[in-house]
Design a protein around this motif. Structure first.
Motif: not given
Lengths: 259, 287
Positions: B254-271
């Protein structure tokens, strides 16, 4: 032989506000001839800006009549009879100086070559040649206002309406722009309506000074200037200039004796 | 370089608190085990055990890091156990939903600004739509669309659009209305039509507002896509990983998926932030 360009007869304008009706203009009668430089001077609330806006068709009179080139203000607006310069330059930050001047030309459907030619001409006229590719924030306030004058001149309307265009600028820049404006007026022969609350500015620029007073907004005096066409800046120390300025001041004071 | 030190200090503090919290939250299980076996157990053993449990209440950072390494780097991206595979499923729904939501949001904003009836009627509905919990209507959207034969990516994208159109509407309405009375008067002196006023004044003036709401919108889209995977028993996607993790008590997953989601969000907002800078600079604006 002069030709009347703008004519107001018994003009009235009342704004309905939450605090009751405000009488912005009352019984205004005025003729402006072709090639006149007419200044409107008076304290805030005297209706000088409102009068200019009525002439421009941006405000509807509630009584009396105005004609511009023999048309109603709204028809004149649709016929693009005038260029209007606002208090602030209001240049679009996303357009270059050339792009800003081009704006009315694009809307009015000039072809591209003609647009470029006119932009070059009017930027020359306001002494901004070489700044075509700059963005507004790269220019000083005085230069921005000159660009906005160029924008109003670009489509070559015969009438130029200016609402306190130099009000936000410091006195040194203002003097310089006043001088340039006179030159521009002499070279183009346009009819200019100019709102200001600076007495020296009104006297220096105008062939005709309209003194107004508030509550209700009305004309208290119309002064035909005896000053010659050719006006160096130091004309402001001459006897005639001081006399005209004195008469304007008297007119402003008379308007205030009511309250 | 000078700003690196404070940042690293904060990160180190968070990691330290996290390790301490893991000991605090996981020790109960260790004590229970020891009591059942009838043995005495020292604090240092409790600490060592709290950081290596298989199903801890709170996994230690290194456990999550190992899980992330296993599922992101080690597994082939086509594997059903790869987080990249699941992440891509969620991202594709997010992007599609973001496009839907942005287009819908812009169209509604244009309508609201130009039509008085829409101005009065659409906004209350848009606000009401956001007060309904997305978890409550997500299953209904899936069921209704399934009954008309729409499956797979599109239902998730619609849930994601449901969340992301709102910030776009609000931002675009503010942006399209941002030109002041003087600028609108200027257009009137040119006798410009409403269309010309829109294309030459309102739309360019709204761009800074649009990008700000797109940043909020893309994050909302991601949340929508993940939430869309939860109630549907989805077999793939970050939401599905969260769901299966909670079914089987796999907290590390669960925690790994949460971190993956956070990283994806940061990447998308960065784009989006990058596109914002490029666009506004090309428009000559200082952003």
């Amino acid at each position: 032989m002069s030709e009347t360009i703008i004519e107001a007869r018994n003009l009235d304008l009342t704004f309905e506000t939450n605090d009751g009706p405000v009488h912005a203009l009352k019984d205004v009668n005025l003729s402006i001839e072709k090639g006149d430089f007419v200044s409107f001077i008076g304290p805030s609330g005297c209706g000088k800006t409102t009068f200019l806006r009525v002439v421009a068709g941006l405000e509807q009179a509630t009584g009396g009549s105005v004609t511009v080139n023999g048309l109603s203000p709204d028809e004149a607006r649709r016929a693009r009879a005038y260029g209007y310069v606002f208090q602030a330059a209001g240049l679009y930050p996303w357009r270059t100086i050339a792009g800003n001047v081009k704006l009315p030309l694009e809307i009015m459907g000039f072809d591209r070559a003609e647009q470029d030619r006119r932009v070059r001409n009017v930027l020359d006229l306001v002494d901004l040649a070489g700044f075509e590719k700059k963005y507004p924030w790269q220019l000083s306030g005085g230069m921005q206002q000159r660009a906005s004058i160029a924008r109003a001149l670009a489509f070559d309307a015969d009438i130029l309406l200016m609402d306190e265009p130099f009000g936000a600028l410091d006195e040194i820049v203002r003097d310089h722009l006043n001088e340039q404006l006179l030159k521009l007026w002499a070279s183009t022969g346009k009819t200019i309506g100019f709102v200001t609350h600076s007495i020296p500015e009104a006297v220096y620029l105008s062939t005709k000074i309209v003194v107004m007073s508030p509550r209700p907004g009305r004309i208290t005096d119309v002064i035909e200037s005896p000053l010659p066409q050719e006006r160096p800046l130091d004309i402001r120390d001459s006897k005639e200039f001081i006399e005209v300025a004195h008469r304007v001041r008297e007119g402003l004071r008379a308007g205030h004796s009511y309250d | 370089m000078r700003s690196l030190l404070p940042i690293l200090t904060v990160v180190a503090a968070i990691v330290a608190i996290w390790y301490a919290a893991a000991v605090w939250l996981n020790s109960q299980w260790t004590y229970d085990q020891a009591a059942r076996a009838g043995v005495e157990i020292g604090f240092s053993e409790v600490v060592a055990d709290a950081w290596v449990q298989e199903r801890p209440v709170l996994p230690a950072p290194h456990q999550v890091a190992v899980e992330l390494y296993d599922t992101v780097i080690d597994k082939s991206v086509t594997s059903k156990r790869s987080l990249v595979y699941h992440g891509w499923i969620t991202v594709s729904a997010t992007l599609l939903g973001f496009v839907f939501g942005t287009v819908l949001g812009i169209l509604l904003a244009v309508g609201i600004v130009h039509n008085r009836a829409m101005d009065m009627s659409v906004m209350p509905w848009a606000i009401a739509s956001q007060t309904i919990p997305i978890l409550a209507i997500a299953p209904m959207i899936i069921v209704v669309l399934n009954s008309v034969g729409v499956q797979g990516l599109v239902p998730k994208a619609i849930i994601s659009a449901y969340l992301s159109f709102f910030p776009v509407v609000v931002g675009m309405v503010a942006g399209l209305r941002s030109p002041d009375a003087m600028q609108l008067d200027l257009m009137r002196t040119y006798n410009a039509s409403r269309a010309e006023t829109f294309w030459k004044l309102r739309l360019p003036a709204s761009m800074p507002y649009l990008f700000t709401s797109l940043k909020v919108g893309i994050a909302a889209s991601l949340v929508g896509a993940i939430v869309g995977e939860l109630p549907t028993g989805a077999v793939a996607g970050l939401g599905a990983r969260l769901l299966s993790g909670s079914y089987y008590g796999q907290t590390v997953q669960i925690w790994a998926a949460l971190f993956a989601a956070a990283a994806v969000a940061a990447g998308l907002v960065g784009v989006i932030g990058f596109l914002q800078r490029v666009t506004l600079r090309r428009m000559g604006m200082q952003s």
